[in-house]
Design a protein around this motif. Structure first.
Motif, PDB file in Angstrom:
ATOM      1  N   HIS A  23      48.475 -26.056   1.358  1.00 22.49           N
ATOM      2  CA  HIS A  23      47.383 -27.003   1.574  1.00 22.49           C
ATOM      3  C   HIS A  23      46.140 -26.644   0.768  1.00 22.49           C
ATOM      4  O   HIS A  23      45.088 -27.246   0.949  1.00 22.49           O
ATOM      5  CB  HIS A  23      47.057 -27.067   3.076  1.00 22.49           C
ATOM      6  N   GLY A  24      46.242 -25.614  -0.094  1.00 20.06           N
ATOM      7  CA  GLY A  24      45.156 -25.275  -0.988  1.00 20.06           C
ATOM      8  C   GLY A  24      44.188 -24.220  -0.500  1.00 20.06           C
ATOM      9  O   GLY A  24      43.218 -23.916  -1.179  1.00 20.06           O
ATOM     10  N   TYR A  25      44.418 -23.642   0.667  1.00 17.79           N
ATOM     11  CA  TYR A  25      43.534 -22.593   1.168  1.00 17.79           C
ATOM     12  C   TYR A  25      43.949 -21.254   0.571  1.00 17.79           C
ATOM     13  O   TYR A  25      45.127 -20.887   0.613  1.00 17.79           O
ATOM     14  CB  TYR A  25      43.609 -22.498   2.692  1.00 17.79           C
ATOM     15  N   ALA A  26      42.990 -20.528   0.024  1.00 17.02           N
ATOM     16  CA  ALA A  26      43.289 -19.211  -0.548  1.00 17.02           C
ATOM     17  C   ALA A  26      43.768 -18.255   0.534  1.00 17.02           C
ATOM     18  O   ALA A  26      44.637 -17.417   0.294  1.00 17.02           O
ATOM     19  CB  ALA A  26      42.057 -18.646  -1.254  1.00 17.02           C
ATOM     20  N   ASP A  27      43.224 -18.365   1.730  1.00 24.36           N
ATOM     21  CA  ASP A  27      43.648 -17.555   2.868  1.00 24.36           C
ATOM     22  C   ASP A  27      44.372 -18.471   3.846  1.00 24.36           C
ATOM     23  O   ASP A  27      43.740 -19.258   4.548  1.00 24.36           O
ATOM     24  CB  ASP A  27      42.437 -16.917   3.548  1.00 24.36           C
ATOM     25  N   PRO A  28      45.716 -18.389   3.912  1.00 27.83           N
ATOM     26  CA  PRO A  28      46.453 -19.283   4.805  1.00 27.83           C
ATOM     27  C   PRO A  28      46.028 -19.169   6.267  1.00 27.83           C
ATOM     28  O   PRO A  28      46.189 -20.111   7.026  1.00 27.83           O
ATOM     29  CB  PRO A  28      47.909 -18.850   4.628  1.00 27.83           C
ATOM     30  N   GLY A  29      45.455 -18.042   6.665  1.00 31.37           N
ATOM     31  CA  GLY A  29      44.966 -17.893   8.033  1.00 31.37           C
ATOM     32  C   GLY A  29      43.798 -18.807   8.339  1.00 31.37           C
ATOM     33  O   GLY A  29      43.529 -19.122   9.498  1.00 31.37           O
ATOM     34  N   GLU A  30      43.095 -19.263   7.318  1.00 30.90           N
ATOM     35  CA  GLU A  30      41.959 -20.169   7.495  1.00 30.90           C
ATOM     36  C   GLU A  30      42.379 -21.630   7.507  1.00 30.90           C
ATOM     37  O   GLU A  30      41.599 -22.505   7.844  1.00 30.90           O
ATOM     38  CB  GLU A  30      40.934 -19.945   6.375  1.00 30.90           C
ATOM     39  N   CYS A  31      43.628 -21.902   7.137  1.00 27.39           N
ATOM     40  CA  CYS A  31      44.126 -23.275   7.079  1.00 27.39           C
ATOM     41  C   CYS A  31      44.394 -23.781   8.492  1.00 27.39           C
ATOM     42  O   CYS A  31      45.065 -23.111   9.280  1.00 27.39           O
ATOM     43  CB  CYS A  31      45.411 -23.324   6.250  1.00 27.39           C
ATOM     44  N   PRO A  32      43.889 -24.968   8.853  1.00 19.89           N
ATOM     45  CA  PRO A  32      44.127 -25.479  10.194  1.00 19.89           C
ATOM     46  C   PRO A  32      45.602 -25.782  10.469  1.00 19.89           C
ATOM     47  O   PRO A  32      46.036 -25.801  11.611  1.00 19.89           O
ATOM     48  CB  PRO A  32      43.282 -26.750  10.266  1.00 19.89           C
ATOM     49  N   THR A  33      46.391 -25.988   9.432  1.00 16.16           N
ATOM     50  CA  THR A  33      47.815 -26.273   9.599  1.00 16.16           C
ATOM     51  C   THR A  33      48.647 -24.997   9.607  1.00 16.16           C
ATOM     52  O   THR A  33      49.549 -24.841  10.431  1.00 16.16           O
ATOM     53  CB  THR A  33      48.312 -27.200   8.471  1.00 16.16           C
ATOM     54  N   GLY A  35      47.459 -21.668   9.795  1.00 16.39           N
ATOM     55  CA  GLY A  35      46.940 -20.567  10.601  1.00 16.39           C
ATOM     56  C   GLY A  35      47.470 -20.605  12.028  1.00 16.39           C
ATOM     57  O   GLY A  35      47.822 -21.659  12.560  1.00 16.39           O
ATOM     58  N   LEU A  36      47.562 -19.435  12.641  1.00 17.13           N
ATOM     59  CA  LEU A  36      48.023 -19.348  14.025  1.00 17.13           C
ATOM     60  C   LEU A  36      46.927 -19.820  14.973  1.00 17.13           C
ATOM     61  O   LEU A  36      45.749 -19.542  14.766  1.00 17.13           O
ATOM     62  CB  LEU A  36      48.393 -17.910  14.372  1.00 17.13           C
ATOM     63  N   THR A  37      47.352 -20.503  16.024  1.00 20.24           N
ATOM     64  CA  THR A  37      46.398 -20.923  17.052  1.00 20.24           C
ATOM     65  C   THR A  37      46.149 -19.746  17.998  1.00 20.24           C
ATOM     66  O   THR A  37      46.904 -18.769  18.017  1.00 20.24           O
ATOM     67  CB  THR A  37      46.945 -22.108  17.865  1.00 20.24           C
TER      68      THR A  37
END
Length: 63
Positions: A23-33, A35-37
């Motif tokens: 989704h284009g986020y450099a840090d996948p943890g920051e991605c709302p899709t 990242g872990l809830t």
């Protein structure tokens, strides 16, 4: 590491860790899709809690 062959598990982990998410986020943890809830993290804590050391290792234990 495009075009590079990973020769160890650590190199493969690092290569995957440094890749941006789909989704284009450099840090996948920051991605709302991606990242872990908070609920998912809580479940992991319960599942993996017994695997963590019970306390900090002392210098005497390391010797």
């Amino acid at each position: 590491m495009p075009g590079r062959i990973c020769r160890t598990a650590d190199e493969a982990f690092t290569a995957g860790w440094e890749e941006p998410c789909d989704h284009g986020y450099a840090d996948p943890g920051e991605c709302p899709t991606c990242g872990l809830t908070d609920e998912e993290i809580a479940r992991f804590v319960i599942l993996l809690g017994d695997l963590a050391p019970s306390g900090p290792a002392s210098a005497q234990d390391a010797a």
